[in-house]
Design an enzyme around this catalytic site. Structure first.
Site, short mmCIF file in Angstrom:
data_model
loop_
_atom_site.label_atom_id
_atom_site.label_comp_id
_atom_site.label_asym_id
_atom_site.label_seq_id
_atom_site.Cartn_x
_atom_site.Cartn_y
_atom_site.Cartn_z
N SER A 174 48.64 35.84 39.44
CA SER A 174 47.46 36.53 38.90
C SER A 174 46.30 36.58 39.89
O SER A 174 45.51 37.52 39.87
CB SER A 174 47.01 35.84 37.60
OG SER A 174 46.75 34.47 37.82
N ASP A 176 36.91 34.77 31.70
CA ASP A 176 37.89 33.91 31.04
C ASP A 176 37.76 32.44 31.45
O ASP A 176 38.47 31.58 30.95
CB ASP A 176 39.32 34.42 31.30
CG ASP A 176 39.74 34.36 32.77
OD1 ASP A 176 39.00 33.76 33.58
OD2 ASP A 176 40.82 34.88 33.09
N HIS A 228 40.15 32.41 35.83
CA HIS A 228 40.34 33.19 37.06
C HIS A 228 39.00 33.43 37.75
O HIS A 228 37.95 33.39 37.09
CB HIS A 228 41.00 34.54 36.72
CG HIS A 228 42.40 34.39 36.22
ND1 HIS A 228 42.71 34.37 34.88
CD2 HIS A 228 43.58 34.23 36.89
CE1 HIS A 228 44.03 34.22 34.73
NE2 HIS A 228 44.56 34.12 35.94
#
Length: 343
Positions: free
Chosen positions: A85, A250, A253
């Site tokens: 990610s 979030d 990240h």
């Protein structure tokens, strides 16, 4: 002594990866299980962990595109991004904010050539997904990347993948890309101790596991002809001091500024791998650079972010040696992609 111990552990993991061994390394399985449960809980509490990252594939450095059309001018640089990610740019909403786009823009500016970017990174990917990603990148014989960046490792830690297995998959990916003719730069495992909802003493343990894997990744990468850049300690103090700026919504990240920080650390090594960076590939004593046994260089780099490790001599008094460098970073300007590539 502590550095020597970390080097021995990293070497043991890398050797196990090469020869089929197992095990997670220095910390016991029960302790690691507690750490990972805490990190998984932190991941479940985030706000937008499931929002797909923006697609950034395309051509960067549009100002150089007209020059590239001339027969006497060099072709666009082919740049591929692989990993999880972080490599995909999870947590930002604009393609130009992803690390791949930032690196493509920076590479175009330094090379003064357009850069064609293809990103096959997958959010949630572990190192065993790299085989699929490499196959995808190499599936088009007319588009073999000149240079690749891999960012991987955090999900290996949180999902308890044995470190030997993790390093084995990464080493295989680097070997395949190098055999195909690509230069390879690996951004090693980030510091999971920076996740907001992981508290002491588990924060210290998460940091230790992350660094252990990062050092072993460095050995495996360098032995296959790639270069590494340590991201953990670079981002750790900065993220801890400025969590609202460097973490995204979030809280797991990076934010756009956080990705820019990471990209600035990787760009000098990316350019050096492509033969573009003005600094010579020899140690600068004023920046505490030097030649070290690869395991010692890996352990030292894992503790100091932004540090590059690349192969130097195939053998020495204590096995293979590596060059440890601390390249000067430059701020990356916001890029613009043009003429997206076909998918």
């Amino acid at each position: 002594m502590q550095g020597m111990s970390r080097a021995r552990v990293a070497r043991r993991i890398a050797a196990g990866a090469a020869y089929g061994g197992g095990g997670i390394g220095l910390l016991g399985a029960a302790t690691v299980g507690v750490v990972l449960a805490e990190v998984q809980l932190a991941k479940r509490t985030v706000g937008n962990g499931h929002v797909d990252p923006p697609r950034a594939d395309g051509r960067y450095g549009g100002a150089f595109a007209a020059e590239a059309a001339r027969p006497t001018h060099a072709e666009p640089v082919r740049f591929a991004m692989l990993g999880d990610s972080t490599a995909a740019g999870q947590g930002v909403h604009r393609a130009r904010q992803t690390p791949a786009a930032l690196l493509a823009s920076g590479l175009a500016a330094v090379a003064e050539r357009p850069v064609d970017l293809r990103n096959v990174a997958l959010p949630g990917a572990q190192s065993d997904d790299l085989d699929r990603q490499v196959t995808l990148i190499l599936s088009d014989p007319s588009w073999v990347p000149d240079v690749c960046v891999i960012m991987i490792g955090a999900n290996d830690v949180t999902h308890r993948m044995p470190m030997t297995r993790s390093v084995r998959h990464l080493s295989s990916a680097v070997r395949r890309l190098r055999t195909a003719g690509s230069e390879v730069v690996v951004g090693t495992c980030p510091d999971l101790g920076t996740v907001e909802n992981v508290y002491q003493p588990l924060r210290w343990l998460a940091r230790r596991v992350s660094r252990q894997l990062a050092a072993a990744q460095t050995i495996g990468t360098v032995e296959q002809g790639g270069r590494t850049v340590s991201l953990g300690d670079l981002l750790g103090p900065e993220f801890a001091a400025h969590p609202r700026e460097l973490f995204g919504p979030d809280r797991y990240h990076p934010s756009a500024e956080g990705y820019a920080t990471a990209a600035m650390a990787v760009l000098p090594t990316l350019c050096a791998a492509f033969g573009l960076w003005p600094e010579e590939d020899r140690p600068d004593v004023s920046r505490r650079e030097g030649f070290l046994p690869v395991a010692r260089a890996a352990a030292q780099a894992a503790s100091e972010g932004g540090t590059e490790v690349t192969a130097a001599m195939p053998t020495g008094p204590r096995g293979p040696w590596a060059l440890l460098k601390r390249r000067r970073r430059r701020r990356i300007h916001t890029p613009t992609a043009t003429s997206p590539l076909p998918h």
